[in-house]
Design a protein around this motif. Structure first.
Motif, PDB file in Angstrom:
ATOM      1  N   THR A  23      14.207  -9.708   1.642  1.00  0.00           N
ATOM      2  CA  THR A  23      13.960 -11.140   1.530  1.00  0.00           C
ATOM      3  C   THR A  23      12.456 -11.395   1.569  1.00  0.00           C
ATOM      4  OG1 THR A  23      14.075 -11.465   3.926  1.00  0.00           O
ATOM      5  CG2 THR A  23      16.150 -11.621   2.680  1.00  0.00           C
ATOM      6  N   LEU A  24      12.071 -12.604   1.219  1.00  0.00           N
ATOM      7  CA  LEU A  24      10.648 -12.938   1.216  1.00  0.00           C
ATOM      8  C   LEU A  24      10.041 -12.777   2.605  1.00  0.00           C
ATOM      9  CD1 LEU A  24       8.192 -14.012  -0.295  1.00  0.00           C
ATOM     10  CD2 LEU A  24       8.977 -16.344   0.228  1.00  0.00           C
ATOM     11  N   ARG A  25      10.793 -13.127   3.629  1.00  0.00           N
ATOM     12  CA  ARG A  25      10.275 -13.024   4.999  1.00  0.00           C
ATOM     13  C   ARG A  25      10.060 -11.566   5.387  1.00  0.00           C
ATOM     14  NH1 ARG A  25      13.241 -15.386  10.485  1.00  0.00           N
ATOM     15  NH2 ARG A  25      11.606 -14.718  11.944  1.00  0.00           N
ATOM     16  N   VAL A  26      11.030 -10.712   5.061  1.00  0.00           N
ATOM     17  CA  VAL A  26      10.893  -9.290   5.382  1.00  0.00           C
ATOM     18  C   VAL A  26       9.737  -8.679   4.602  1.00  0.00           C
ATOM     19  CG1 VAL A  26      12.023  -7.037   5.239  1.00  0.00           C
ATOM     20  CG2 VAL A  26      13.325  -9.034   5.984  1.00  0.00           C
ATOM     21  N   ARG A  27       9.609  -9.040   3.335  1.00  0.00           N
ATOM     22  CA  ARG A  27       8.526  -8.505   2.507  1.00  0.00           C
ATOM     23  C   ARG A  27       7.170  -8.912   3.062  1.00  0.00           C
ATOM     24  NH1 ARG A  27       9.701 -10.919  -1.940  1.00  0.00           N
ATOM     25  NH2 ARG A  27      11.242  -9.370  -2.608  1.00  0.00           N
ATOM     26  N   ASN A  28       7.057 -10.124   3.544  1.00  0.00           N
ATOM     27  CA  ASN A  28       5.788 -10.594   4.092  1.00  0.00           C
ATOM     28  C   ASN A  28       5.432  -9.898   5.401  1.00  0.00           C
ATOM     29  OD1 ASN A  28       5.409 -12.372   1.972  1.00  0.00           O
ATOM     30  ND2 ASN A  28       6.354 -14.105   3.046  1.00  0.00           N
ATOM     31  N   ILE A  29       6.413  -9.279   6.040  1.00  0.00           N
ATOM     32  CA  ILE A  29       6.151  -8.540   7.273  1.00  0.00           C
ATOM     33  C   ILE A  29       5.872  -7.069   6.982  1.00  0.00           C
ATOM     34  CG2 ILE A  29       7.143  -7.743   9.458  1.00  0.00           C
ATOM     35  CD1 ILE A  29       8.711 -10.358   9.582  1.00  0.00           C
ATOM     36  N   VAL A  30       6.717  -6.469   6.122  1.00  0.00           N
ATOM     37  CA  VAL A  30       6.642  -5.030   5.877  1.00  0.00           C
ATOM     38  C   VAL A  30       5.389  -4.656   5.094  1.00  0.00           C
ATOM     39  CG1 VAL A  30       7.758  -3.071   4.745  1.00  0.00           C
ATOM     40  CG2 VAL A  30       9.138  -4.733   6.015  1.00  0.00           C
ATOM     41  N   LYS A  31       5.066  -5.434   4.067  1.00  0.00           N
ATOM     42  CA  LYS A  31       3.936  -5.057   3.214  1.00  0.00           C
ATOM     43  C   LYS A  31       2.602  -5.068   3.967  1.00  0.00           C
ATOM     44  CE  LYS A  31       2.607  -5.129  -1.544  1.00  0.00           C
ATOM     45  NZ  LYS A  31       2.960  -5.532  -2.904  1.00  0.00           N
ATOM     46  N   PRO A  32       2.302  -6.079   4.791  1.00  0.00           N
ATOM     47  CA  PRO A  32       1.058  -5.988   5.568  1.00  0.00           C
ATOM     48  C   PRO A  32       1.021  -4.801   6.520  1.00  0.00           C
ATOM     49  CG  PRO A  32       1.844  -8.249   5.508  1.00  0.00           C
ATOM     50  CD  PRO A  32       2.925  -7.414   4.917  1.00  0.00           C
ATOM     51  N   VAL A  33       2.193  -4.431   7.062  1.00  0.00           N
ATOM     52  CA  VAL A  33       2.232  -3.255   7.934  1.00  0.00           C
ATOM     53  C   VAL A  33       1.873  -2.003   7.149  1.00  0.00           C
ATOM     54  CG1 VAL A  33       3.729  -1.796   9.349  1.00  0.00           C
ATOM     55  CG2 VAL A  33       3.892  -4.277   9.523  1.00  0.00           C
ATOM     56  N   LEU A  34       2.374  -1.901   5.923  1.00  0.00           N
ATOM     57  CA  LEU A  34       2.020  -0.764   5.080  1.00  0.00           C
ATOM     58  C   LEU A  34       0.527  -0.763   4.758  1.00  0.00           C
ATOM     59  CD1 LEU A  34       5.006  -0.695   2.553  1.00  0.00           C
ATOM     60  CD2 LEU A  34       4.516   0.955   4.359  1.00  0.00           C
ATOM     61  N   GLU A  35      -0.030  -1.938   4.551  1.00  0.00           N
ATOM     62  CA  GLU A  35      -1.466  -2.016   4.262  1.00  0.00           C
ATOM     63  C   GLU A  35      -2.278  -1.568   5.473  1.00  0.00           C
ATOM     64  OE1 GLU A  35      -2.552  -2.533   1.352  1.00  0.00           O
ATOM     65  OE2 GLU A  35      -0.640  -3.104   0.454  1.00  0.00           O
ATOM     66  N   VAL A  36      -1.815  -1.896   6.670  1.00  0.00           N
ATOM     67  CA  VAL A  36      -2.496  -1.431   7.888  1.00  0.00           C
ATOM     68  C   VAL A  36      -2.426   0.086   7.975  1.00  0.00           C
ATOM     69  CG1 VAL A  36      -2.405  -1.439  10.410  1.00  0.00           C
ATOM     70  CG2 VAL A  36      -2.141  -3.580   9.149  1.00  0.00           C
ATOM     71  N   LEU A  37      -1.262   0.656   7.631  1.00  0.00           N
ATOM     72  CA  LEU A  37      -1.106   2.109   7.634  1.00  0.00           C
ATOM     73  C   LEU A  37      -2.084   2.763   6.667  1.00  0.00           C
ATOM     74  CD1 LEU A  37       0.670   4.395   8.834  1.00  0.00           C
ATOM     75  CD2 LEU A  37       2.139   4.154   6.831  1.00  0.00           C
ATOM     76  N   ALA A  38      -2.322   2.113   5.542  1.00  0.00           N
ATOM     77  CA  ALA A  38      -3.263   2.652   4.562  1.00  0.00           C
ATOM     78  C   ALA A  38      -4.702   2.569   5.048  1.00  0.00           C
ATOM     79  CB  ALA A  38      -3.125   1.897   3.240  1.00  0.00           C
ATOM     80  N   GLY A  39      -4.977   1.669   5.993  1.00  0.00           N
ATOM     81  CA  GLY A  39      -6.337   1.498   6.473  1.00  0.00           C
ATOM     82  C   GLY A  39      -6.702   2.349   7.669  1.00  0.00           C
ATOM     83  N   VAL A  40      -5.760   3.160   8.168  1.00  0.00           N
ATOM     84  CA  VAL A  40      -6.054   4.027   9.309  1.00  0.00           C
ATOM     85  C   VAL A  40      -7.031   5.120   8.870  1.00  0.00           C
ATOM     86  CG1 VAL A  40      -5.076   5.659  10.964  1.00  0.00           C
ATOM     87  CG2 VAL A  40      -3.817   3.581  10.365  1.00  0.00           C
ATOM     88  N   PRO A  41      -8.113   5.367   9.602  1.00  0.00           N
ATOM     89  CA  PRO A  41      -9.065   6.421   9.213  1.00  0.00           C
ATOM     90  C   PRO A  41      -8.381   7.783   9.130  1.00  0.00           C
ATOM     91  CG  PRO A  41     -10.000   5.019  10.922  1.00  0.00           C
ATOM     92  CD  PRO A  41      -8.558   4.628  10.795  1.00  0.00           C
ATOM     93  N   THR A  42      -8.786   8.575   8.151  1.00  0.00           N
ATOM     94  CA  THR A  42      -8.122   9.857   7.939  1.00  0.00           C
ATOM     95  C   THR A  42      -8.339  10.828   9.088  1.00  0.00           C
ATOM     96  OG1 THR A  42     -10.054  10.642   6.691  1.00  0.00           O
ATOM     97  CG2 THR A  42      -8.264   9.623   5.444  1.00  0.00           C
ATOM     98  N   ILE A  43      -9.442  10.691   9.810  1.00  0.00           N
ATOM     99  CA  ILE A  43      -9.669  11.574  10.952  1.00  0.00           C
ATOM    100  C   ILE A  43      -8.610  11.340  12.028  1.00  0.00           C
ATOM    101  CG2 ILE A  43     -11.256   9.958  12.055  1.00  0.00           C
ATOM    102  CD1 ILE A  43     -11.508  13.800  12.090  1.00  0.00           C
TER     103      ILE A  43
END
Length: 305
Positions: free
Chosen positions: A112-132
């Motif tokens: 749903t739109l609500r779930v998508r608005n929650i899950v996608k930002p979490v994935l973006e945060v995961l992508a921003g974690v430093p590789t070290i």
């Protein structure tokens, strides 16, 4: 009272004329900076590599199975580094591609739109974690779990590094694939539903083939990102350039070797110093070939709506 029409305002005309001449020039300069940067990188890699290959035959470099640039007798066979890089990359893709694609299908077709608005930002945060951070996560968490399940596993191993790299590139696969799937017109979905297809059949047999070019591009981009990963493999995979097919052994990748030598007391102009650029050029060529393949595949399966 005389008034000047808004469309013929002299100051507005001057501003438009100014923008018409200046902005294209500024945009061209921005594009030129990117081109010159690429040319500079290629020139540096090629010029330093030529000096290296004058002392080490390129055939020996590409086919040799022993890599020992810092230990006498020196040997510059890059195959172990390429094999270690490929092993980590394949492990990462075996994790990231299925999980990332499944996540994209869920976000595009089920969430749903609500779930998508929650899950996608979490994935973006995961992508921003430093590789070290991923590297030490692999060393302190993933490796002990693997050692518990498979006794005798080396502290530094390709499997742990590959899993960490796979987790890191999941957001890239899922986000780009989901964008490609959401770009598919809804009329295709409605037509399939009208014919009696289930939601899963619509997702897999209609939407997925229609978005194939974008999905494959995300796969190749993730593959290229995994090949070029540095800190995770430096921390978790080890520094043993050996030709092995066992992912539980310590290995060394091309990027990890570059870090190892760059941080050492390698004399400028030495063979070891030149090997940095030779390995970097090899990595650059591999990535370039992958990008060319991705462009060709995307063009072949591109759907225009």
């Amino acid at each position: 009272m005389n008034t000047i029409p808004q469309g013929n305002h002299p100051f507005r005309s001057n501003q438009v004329r100014y923008a018409d001449y200046v902005m294209p020039f500024l945009l061209f300069l921005c594009a030129l900076v990117s081109i010159l940067t690429t040319i500079g990188i290629v020139y540096t890699l090629v010029s330093e590599s030529i000096a290296f290959f004058k002392q080490v035959p390129i055939l020996e470099f590409l086919t040799g199975t022993t890599w020992a640039p810092l230990i006498q007798p020196v040997s510059f066979g890059v195959v172990p580094l390429m094999f270690g890089t490929l092993m980590v990359t394949l492990i990462a893709c075996c994790i990231a591609i299925p999980v990332g694609l499944a996540t994209a299908i869920y976000l595009s077709e089920y969430a749903t739109l609500r779930v998508r608005n929650i899950v996608k930002p979490v994935l973006e945060v995961l992508a921003g974690v430093p590789t070290i951070v991923y590297g030490y996560f692999a060393l302190s968490f993933i490796t002990p779990v693997i050692q518990t399940l498979i006794p005798g596993t080396s502290l530094f191993n390709a499997l742990s590094a590959g899993i960490a790299v796979g987790v890191m590139i999941i957001p890239m696969v899922s986000s780009l694939s989901e964008d490609a799937m959401r770009a598919v017109p809804s009329s295709l979905r409605y037509g399939a539903y009208a014919l009696g297809a289930t939601r899963f059949e619509v997702a897999v047999q209609v939407v997925l083939p229609a978005a194939l070019s974008g999905i494959i591009s995300s796969f190749v981009l993730a593959f290229s990102r995994a090949i070029g990963e540095t800190m995770i493999v430096t921390v978790a995979a080890g520094a043993t350039p050996q030709l092995t097919a066992n992912p539980l052994d310590s290995i060394q990748t091309m990027t990890a070797y570059i870090v190892q030598v760059s941080l050492g007391d390698t004399p400028h102009g030495s063979l070891a110093y030149g090997s940095i650029f030779a390995v970097g050029l090899t990595l650059f060529v591999i990535t370039l070939i992958l990008n060319i393949i991705a462009a060709a595949v995307s063009k072949r399966y591109r759907e225009v709506y």
